[in-house]
Design a protein around this motif. Structure first.
Motif, PDB file in Angstrom:
ATOM      1  N   ILE A   1       0.792  -1.137  -0.012  1.00  0.00           N
ATOM      2  CA  ILE A   1       0.128   0.061   0.111  1.00  0.00           C
ATOM      3  C   ILE A   1       1.051   1.185   0.094  1.00  0.00           C
ATOM      4  O   ILE A   1       0.533   2.277  -0.389  1.00  0.00           O
ATOM      5  CB  ILE A   1      -0.976  -0.019   1.218  1.00  0.00           C
ATOM      6  CG1 ILE A   1      -0.194   0.035   2.544  1.00  0.00           C
ATOM      7  CG2 ILE A   1      -1.885  -1.338   1.088  1.00  0.00           C
ATOM      8  CD1 ILE A   1      -1.132   0.185   3.691  1.00  0.00           C
ATOM      9  N   THR A   2       1.958   0.949   0.365  1.00  0.00           N
ATOM     10  CA  THR A   2       2.922   2.424   0.480  1.00  0.00           C
ATOM     11  C   THR A   2       3.523   2.799  -1.063  1.00  0.00           C
ATOM     12  O   THR A   2       3.582   3.951  -1.229  1.00  0.00           O
ATOM     13  CB  THR A   2       4.477   2.019   0.981  1.00  0.00           C
ATOM     14  OG1 THR A   2       4.112   1.586   2.364  1.00  0.00           O
ATOM     15  CG2 THR A   2       5.158   3.158   1.287  1.00  0.00           C
ATOM     16  N   LEU A   3       3.270   1.857  -2.091  1.00  0.00           N
ATOM     17  CA  LEU A   3       3.427   2.168  -3.459  1.00  0.00           C
ATOM     18  C   LEU A   3       2.326   3.004  -3.810  1.00  0.00           C
ATOM     19  O   LEU A   3       2.478   3.505  -5.199  1.00  0.00           O
ATOM     20  CB  LEU A   3       3.524   0.671  -4.092  1.00  0.00           C
ATOM     21  CG  LEU A   3       4.733  -0.265  -3.786  1.00  0.00           C
ATOM     22  CD1 LEU A   3       4.684  -1.467  -4.665  1.00  0.00           C
ATOM     23  CD2 LEU A   3       5.953   0.511  -3.787  1.00  0.00           C
ATOM     24  N   MET A   4       1.341   3.066  -3.366  1.00  0.00           N
ATOM     25  CA  MET A   4       0.180   3.795  -3.870  1.00  0.00           C
ATOM     26  C   MET A   4       0.168   5.371  -3.294  1.00  0.00           C
ATOM     27  O   MET A   4       0.596   5.500  -2.212  1.00  0.00           O
ATOM     28  CB  MET A   4      -1.322   3.189  -3.132  1.00  0.00           C
ATOM     29  CG  MET A   4      -1.523   2.004  -3.674  1.00  0.00           C
ATOM     30  SD  MET A   4      -2.947   1.206  -2.759  1.00  0.00           S
ATOM     31  CE  MET A   4      -4.374   2.308  -3.081  1.00  0.00           C
ATOM     32  N   LYS A   5       0.270   6.051  -4.408  1.00  0.00           N
ATOM     33  CA  LYS A   5       0.532   7.533  -4.141  1.00  0.00           C
ATOM     34  C   LYS A   5      -0.286   8.147  -3.106  1.00  0.00           C
ATOM     35  O   LYS A   5       0.188   8.769  -2.053  1.00  0.00           O
ATOM     36  CB  LYS A   5       0.460   8.075  -5.324  1.00  0.00           C
ATOM     37  CG  LYS A   5       0.756   9.650  -5.343  1.00  0.00           C
ATOM     38  CD  LYS A   5       0.338  10.628  -6.603  1.00  0.00           C
ATOM     39  CE  LYS A   5       0.881  12.100  -6.234  1.00  0.00           C
ATOM     40  NZ  LYS A   5       0.542  12.627  -7.739  1.00  0.00           N
ATOM     41  N   ASP A   6      -1.655   7.845  -2.919  1.00  0.00           N
ATOM     42  CA  ASP A   6      -2.410   8.573  -1.744  1.00  0.00           C
ATOM     43  C   ASP A   6      -2.328   8.092  -0.617  1.00  0.00           C
ATOM     44  O   ASP A   6      -2.199   8.707   0.531  1.00  0.00           O
ATOM     45  CB  ASP A   6      -3.884   8.244  -2.424  1.00  0.00           C
ATOM     46  CG  ASP A   6      -4.367   9.112  -3.557  1.00  0.00           C
ATOM     47  OD1 ASP A   6      -3.549  10.198  -3.963  1.00  0.00           O
ATOM     48  OD2 ASP A   6      -5.501   8.750  -4.076  1.00  0.00           O
ATOM     49  N   ILE A   7      -1.947   6.519  -0.507  1.00  0.00           N
ATOM     50  CA  ILE A   7      -1.800   6.204   1.050  1.00  0.00           C
ATOM     51  C   ILE A   7      -0.368   6.587   1.043  1.00  0.00           C
ATOM     52  O   ILE A   7       0.094   6.784   2.414  1.00  0.00           O
ATOM     53  CB  ILE A   7      -1.482   4.578   0.726  1.00  0.00           C
ATOM     54  CG1 ILE A   7      -2.925   4.152   0.363  1.00  0.00           C
ATOM     55  CG2 ILE A   7      -1.248   3.870   2.068  1.00  0.00           C
ATOM     56  CD1 ILE A   7      -4.177   4.328   1.169  1.00  0.00           C
ATOM     57  N   ARG A   8       0.819   6.689   0.442  1.00  0.00           N
ATOM     58  CA  ARG A   8       1.956   7.162   0.676  1.00  0.00           C
ATOM     59  C   ARG A   8       1.813   8.483   1.276  1.00  0.00           C
ATOM     60  O   ARG A   8       2.534   8.924   2.136  1.00  0.00           O
ATOM     61  CB  ARG A   8       2.928   7.342  -0.273  1.00  0.00           C
ATOM     62  CG  ARG A   8       4.320   7.469   0.096  1.00  0.00           C
ATOM     63  CD  ARG A   8       5.420   7.135  -1.282  1.00  0.00           C
ATOM     64  NE  ARG A   8       6.831   7.331  -0.983  1.00  0.00           N
ATOM     65  CZ  ARG A   8       7.505   6.389  -0.353  1.00  0.00           C
ATOM     66  NH1 ARG A   8       6.753   5.340  -0.155  1.00  0.00           N
ATOM     67  NH2 ARG A   8       8.805   6.509   0.134  1.00  0.00           N
TER      68      ARG A   8
END
Length: 239
Positions: free
Chosen positions: A164-171
């Motif tokens: 999920i860290t790879l997702m821009k919004d989650i990061r």
């Protein structure tokens, strides 16, 4: 209440943070125009309202449920602000006046169902899937079964966080999570609550909920070793 006795906790939300003390819950969200919208509400824990809930066995469950409810409400508020800003931009581009929409009861029901569904998916992935995989690997003894099961649960958890860290919004939310920790460190060390004062401080806080969850998962591996092999998911949940 003096600052030394005041305990502050919080969590990251969409483009902001939620901060919580024993009396107040505050959510600060950065809007698309750069301004910061702050919502403050009084808070009194059920533990203080009903003394029976202060017993050790009940206290932890109450705190967990309260934290979950407050967290979902804060995330919902930040999400509503983000949606409202998007709609304002759309209306502005279409030369129409922006009229904020209020959340109806049906939307609240759907939100509750979504939370329950997400909770169920979490139980399935982090509890049931490791049990199935451990069974397939053929671990028989209680010691080996719980060791393999715990390792798989821990691995799935770390892979989940990494994915999920790879997702821009989650990061972006994780970045606010680190900023929240820095601001709490600044408060606890009696520094000015400014970006300049908080920036050099650590983004890893010992009371972080994610770190606590990781520690619980590690400790549970050793605890479960003495409880034998779980029969099914129900047996695992009862533990």
């Amino acid at each position: 209440m003096n600052e030394q006795a005041l305990q502050i906790g919080g969590q990251a939300v969409i483009e902001g943070v939620m901060m919580r003390s024993a009396q107040i819950v505050s959510v600060a969200v950065r809007r698309q125009d750069g301004s910061i919208l702050v919502r403050k509400k009084p808070f009194v824990s059920f533990i203080k309202r009903f003394k029976v809930l202060s017993f050790p066995i009940l206290r932890g469950s109450v705190v967990l449920i309260e934290s979950l409810v407050l967290g979902v409400r804060a995330l919902t508020f930040s999400g509503d602000v983000a949606v409202e800003d998007e709609k304002k931009n759309e209306r502005k581009n279409n030369n129409k006046d922006a009229v904020p929409e209020k959340r109806g009861w049906l939307a609240s029901v759907w939100l509750g169902l979504t939370v329950l569904f997400s909770f169920g998916i979490g139980l399935f992935i982090f509890f049931y899937v490791p049990l199935i995989l451990t069974e397939l690997l053929g671990a028989e003894s209680g010691f080996m079964f719980n060791l393999v099961d715990g390792f798989l649960r821990l691995s799935i958890f770390l892979l989940y966080l990494g994915a999920i860290t790879l997702m821009k919004d989650i990061r972006r939310i994780f970045e606010y999570h680190g900023a929240e920790h820095k601001s709490i460190f600044a408060f606890e060390n009696k520094k000015d609550l400014t970006p300049a004062a908080a920036k050099p401080l650590s983004r890893f806080h010992p009371r972080c909920g994610t770190s606590f969850l990781f520690i619980v998962m590690v400790v549970s591996i050793f605890v479960y070793m003495f409880l034998g092999k779980p029969v099914d998911l129900g047996d695992r949940l009862l533990r």
